[in-house]
Design a protein around this motif. Structure first.
Motif, PDB file in Angstrom:
ATOM      1  N   GLU A 101       0.835  -1.205   0.000  1.00  0.00           N
ATOM      2  CA  GLU A 101       0.000   0.000   0.000  1.00  0.00           C
ATOM      3  C   GLU A 101       0.869   1.254   0.000  1.00  0.00           C
ATOM      4  O   GLU A 101       0.583   2.222  -0.719  1.00  0.00           O
ATOM      5  N   GLN A 102       1.936   1.234   0.790  1.00  0.00           N
ATOM      6  CA  GLN A 102       2.846   2.376   0.822  1.00  0.00           C
ATOM      7  C   GLN A 102       3.488   2.601  -0.546  1.00  0.00           C
ATOM      8  O   GLN A 102       3.610   3.738  -1.008  1.00  0.00           O
ATOM      9  N   ARG A 103       3.889   1.520  -1.185  1.00  0.00           N
ATOM     10  CA  ARG A 103       4.522   1.641  -2.497  1.00  0.00           C
ATOM     11  C   ARG A 103       3.533   2.180  -3.530  1.00  0.00           C
ATOM     12  O   ARG A 103       3.910   2.983  -4.402  1.00  0.00           O
ATOM     13  N   LEU A 104       2.292   1.771  -3.447  1.00  0.00           N
ATOM     14  CA  LEU A 104       1.279   2.293  -4.365  1.00  0.00           C
ATOM     15  C   LEU A 104       1.112   3.802  -4.194  1.00  0.00           C
ATOM     16  O   LEU A 104       0.966   4.528  -5.180  1.00  0.00           O
ATOM     17  N   ARG A 105       1.137   4.287  -2.967  1.00  0.00           N
ATOM     18  CA  ARG A 105       1.039   5.731  -2.728  1.00  0.00           C
ATOM     19  C   ARG A 105       2.234   6.450  -3.345  1.00  0.00           C
ATOM     20  O   ARG A 105       2.085   7.532  -3.932  1.00  0.00           O
ATOM     21  N   GLU A 106       3.422   5.867  -3.217  1.00  0.00           N
ATOM     22  CA  GLU A 106       4.618   6.474  -3.800  1.00  0.00           C
ATOM     23  C   GLU A 106       4.534   6.536  -5.316  1.00  0.00           C
ATOM     24  O   GLU A 106       5.106   7.427  -5.953  1.00  0.00           O
ATOM     25  N   LEU A 107       3.818   5.597  -5.900  1.00  0.00           N
ATOM     26  CA  LEU A 107       3.634   5.562  -7.353  1.00  0.00           C
ATOM     27  C   LEU A 107       2.425   6.380  -7.792  1.00  0.00           C
ATOM     28  O   LEU A 107       2.011   6.319  -8.954  1.00  0.00           O
ATOM     29  N   ASP A 108       1.840   7.140  -6.845  1.00  0.00           N
ATOM     30  CA  ASP A 108       0.644   7.955  -7.126  1.00  0.00           C
ATOM     31  C   ASP A 108      -0.508   7.098  -7.636  1.00  0.00           C
ATOM     32  O   ASP A 108      -1.246   7.483  -8.547  1.00  0.00           O
ATOM     33  N   SER A 109      -0.661   5.922  -7.029  1.00  0.00           N
ATOM     34  CA  SER A 109      -1.734   5.016  -7.425  1.00  0.00           C
ATOM     35  C   SER A 109      -2.551   4.629  -6.197  1.00  0.00           C
ATOM     36  O   SER A 109      -2.406   5.229  -5.131  1.00  0.00           O
ATOM     37  N   ARG A 110      -3.389   3.640  -6.340  1.00  0.00           N
ATOM     38  CA  ARG A 110      -4.313   3.270  -5.273  1.00  0.00           C
ATOM     39  C   ARG A 110      -4.482   1.752  -5.229  1.00  0.00           C
ATOM     40  O   ARG A 110      -4.075   1.027  -6.136  1.00  0.00           O
ATOM     41  N   THR A 111      -5.131   1.287  -4.168  1.00  0.00           N
ATOM     42  CA  THR A 111      -5.454  -0.128  -4.042  1.00  0.00           C
ATOM     43  C   THR A 111      -6.699  -0.441  -4.873  1.00  0.00           C
ATOM     44  O   THR A 111      -7.400   0.467  -5.333  1.00  0.00           O
ATOM     45  N   SER A 112      -6.981  -1.725  -5.053  1.00  0.00           N
ATOM     46  CA  SER A 112      -8.105  -2.135  -5.896  1.00  0.00           C
ATOM     47  C   SER A 112      -9.447  -1.924  -5.195  1.00  0.00           C
ATOM     48  O   SER A 112      -9.594  -2.224  -4.004  1.00  0.00           O
ATOM     49  N   VAL A 113     -10.425  -1.446  -5.934  1.00  0.00           N
ATOM     50  CA  VAL A 113     -11.774  -1.279  -5.382  1.00  0.00           C
ATOM     51  C   VAL A 113     -12.476  -2.627  -5.217  1.00  0.00           C
ATOM     52  O   VAL A 113     -13.531  -2.722  -4.584  1.00  0.00           O
ATOM     53  N   LEU A 114     -11.877  -3.677  -5.784  1.00  0.00           N
ATOM     54  CA  LEU A 114     -12.463  -5.019  -5.698  1.00  0.00           C
ATOM     55  C   LEU A 114     -12.020  -5.767  -4.438  1.00  0.00           C
ATOM     56  O   LEU A 114     -12.434  -6.913  -4.226  1.00  0.00           O
ATOM     57  N   ASN A 115     -11.208  -5.140  -3.616  1.00  0.00           N
ATOM     58  CA  ASN A 115     -10.680  -5.830  -2.432  1.00  0.00           C
ATOM     59  C   ASN A 115     -11.750  -6.410  -1.506  1.00  0.00           C
ATOM     60  O   ASN A 115     -11.597  -7.549  -1.034  1.00  0.00           O
ATOM     61  N   PRO A 116     -12.855  -5.684  -1.211  1.00  0.00           N
ATOM     62  CA  PRO A 116     -13.875  -6.287  -0.348  1.00  0.00           C
ATOM     63  C   PRO A 116     -14.466  -7.577  -0.933  1.00  0.00           C
ATOM     64  O   PRO A 116     -14.729  -8.532  -0.192  1.00  0.00           O
ATOM     65  N   LEU A 117     -14.648  -7.606  -2.247  1.00  0.00           N
ATOM     66  CA  LEU A 117     -15.180  -8.810  -2.891  1.00  0.00           C
ATOM     67  C   LEU A 117     -14.217  -9.983  -2.720  1.00  0.00           C
ATOM     68  O   LEU A 117     -14.615 -11.082  -2.308  1.00  0.00           O
ATOM     69  N   PHE A 118     -12.938  -9.749  -3.004  1.00  0.00           N
ATOM     70  CA  PHE A 118     -11.965 -10.837  -2.903  1.00  0.00           C
ATOM     71  C   PHE A 118     -11.718 -11.238  -1.453  1.00  0.00           C
ATOM     72  O   PHE A 118     -11.423 -12.407  -1.175  1.00  0.00           O
ATOM     73  N   TYR A 119     -11.844 -10.296  -0.530  1.00  0.00           N
ATOM     74  CA  TYR A 119     -11.718 -10.638   0.888  1.00  0.00           C
ATOM     75  C   TYR A 119     -12.831 -11.612   1.283  1.00  0.00           C
ATOM     76  O   TYR A 119     -12.577 -12.635   1.928  1.00  0.00           O
ATOM     77  N   GLY A 120     -14.057 -11.288   0.906  1.00  0.00           N
ATOM     78  CA  GLY A 120     -15.187 -12.148   1.258  1.00  0.00           C
ATOM     79  C   GLY A 120     -15.066 -13.541   0.674  1.00  0.00           C
ATOM     80  O   GLY A 120     -15.313 -14.547   1.361  1.00  0.00           O
TER      81      GLY A 120
END
Length: 214
Positions: A101-120
């Protein structure tokens, strides 16, 4: 001194808290510093930067799935020592989650919006595996970690040569995943047959294709 026995409700509340820590951006706090923290800021730009962000987003979602898998298995594991191993592995995987997550912020990007689906989905698979037997549950961990190891090998080959930060993170993750898989087999996990591993590989491809951009 007696060891406290947690009720199912206690464990469910703990799982809910862990789910929030996994899915809410910035909530995961690593126990170890990032392997990339002392490396220089890289000059990855343009399409290479976008591609690297896509790879790190996949890896982040993979760690979300790992958290859910371990938590689901810990909920239904029969033996306390197996439950403890699942919870310990989940704690160690938090480092990976936070680093990505930290590396994504450094790359000016974000985490996936699908994370809750894959978590479930992953939580359900983990709980089902733990319900069947502890040996199956541990075997699923081993097979998953072997799959993640191959993923990381592929991503390391794709990274730009000057992206030292992402490379340091993935290399440490790879070492940890190998250790987790080995520990699961040594603890009595079943070595899954090739057809089962093939199905798991197909499911993994769906996850990577979906989260690379979304």
């Amino acid at each position: 001194m007696s060891t406290r026995q947690y009720s199912l409700l206690d464990r469910l509340l703990s799982q809910s808290d862990q789910a929030m820590r996994t899915l809410v951006p910035g909530a995961a706090q690593p126990g170890r510093p990032s392997p990339a923290q002392h490396l220089r800021t890289d000059a990855v730009a343009g399409q290479q930067r976008q591609h690297t962000a896509g790879l790190m987003r996949i890896n982040h979602t993979g760690e979300v799935c790992a958290q859910a898998l371990y938590q689901g298995q810990a909920l239904t594991a029969r033996l306390p020592e197996v439950r403890g191993k699942m919870e310990q592995a989940a704690a160690e995987e938090v480092d990976h989650l936070a680093w990505c997550e930290q590396r994504l912020r450094e790359l000016d990007s974000r985490t996936s919006v699908l994370n809750p689906l894959f978590y479930g989905l992953s939580f359900g698979i983990g709980a089902a595996a733990g319900k069947i037997s502890d040996r199956i549950s541990l075997g699923f961990v081993a097979a998953t970690e072997q799959l993640v190891e191959r993923h990381l090998d592929d991503h390391l080959r794709q990274l730009p040569e000057d992206d030292l930060k992402s490379r340091a993170i993935l290399e440490q993750m790879r070492l940890d995943e190998i250790e987790h898989g080995s520990q699961a087999l040594q603890a009595g996990g079943v070595d899954f047959p090739r057809p089962v591993k093939g199905v798991m590989k197909l499911m993994s491809r769906v996850m990577t294709a979906a989260t690379y951009r979304i």
